[in-house]
Design a protein around this motif. Structure first.
Motif, PDB file in Angstrom:
ATOM      1  N   PHE A  64     -49.720  -4.727  50.618  1.00 21.72           N
ATOM      2  CA  PHE A  64     -50.246  -5.516  51.736  1.00 21.72           C
ATOM      3  C   PHE A  64     -51.618  -4.986  52.154  1.00 21.72           C
ATOM      4  N   ILE A  65     -51.727  -3.666  52.331  1.00 15.13           N
ATOM      5  CA  ILE A  65     -52.995  -3.057  52.755  1.00 15.13           C
ATOM      6  C   ILE A  65     -54.069  -3.255  51.686  1.00 15.13           C
ATOM      7  N   GLU A  66     -53.697  -3.128  50.422  1.00 11.71           N
ATOM      8  CA  GLU A  66     -54.664  -3.327  49.346  1.00 11.71           C
ATOM      9  C   GLU A  66     -55.232  -4.745  49.375  1.00 11.71           C
ATOM     10  N   LYS A  67     -54.384  -5.706  49.669  1.00 11.95           N
ATOM     11  CA  LYS A  67     -54.795  -7.113  49.657  1.00 11.95           C
ATOM     12  C   LYS A  67     -55.488  -7.536  50.953  1.00 11.95           C
ATOM     13  N   LYS A  68     -54.940  -7.104  52.116  1.00 14.97           N
ATOM     14  CA  LYS A  68     -55.419  -7.620  53.397  1.00 14.97           C
ATOM     15  C   LYS A  68     -55.998  -6.572  54.325  1.00 14.97           C
ATOM     16  N   GLY A  69     -55.844  -5.303  53.972  1.00 11.91           N
ATOM     17  CA  GLY A  69     -56.308  -4.227  54.857  1.00 11.91           C
ATOM     18  C   GLY A  69     -55.244  -3.882  55.901  1.00 11.91           C
TER      19      GLY A  69
END
Length: 77
Positions: free
Chosen positions: A67-72
């Motif tokens: 999730f963080i990789e895709k959306k921060g």
């Protein structure tokens, strides 16, 4: 009227995020927990009747890491 049970916020680093949220929310973290089945470490805060949950991935392939990789970092659920 329905109440919000909790808000989940994805973070990269609990160690750095907990002190920041303690200041922002003006309340201490009241519980931390590792949820191995979900591959996350969590930290909880209370704001009235609502809980705020910080989520840090314990696995680079975990759902929070992706999730963080895709959306921060930010609101997850």
């Amino acid at each position: 009227m329905q109440k919000i049970e909790h808000i989940g916020i994805a973070v990269r680093d609990l160690a750095g995020s907990v002190p920041l949220f303690e200041k922002l929310l003006n309340t201490p973290c009241y519980k931390t927990e590792i949820v191995a089945s979900e591959k996350v470490a969590t930290a909880f805060f209370r704001q009235g009747e609502t809980k705020i949950e910080l989520l840090e991935s314990t696995d680079p392939e975990g759902i929070i890491a992706r999730f963080i990789e895709k959306k921060g970092e930010g609101l997850h659920h």
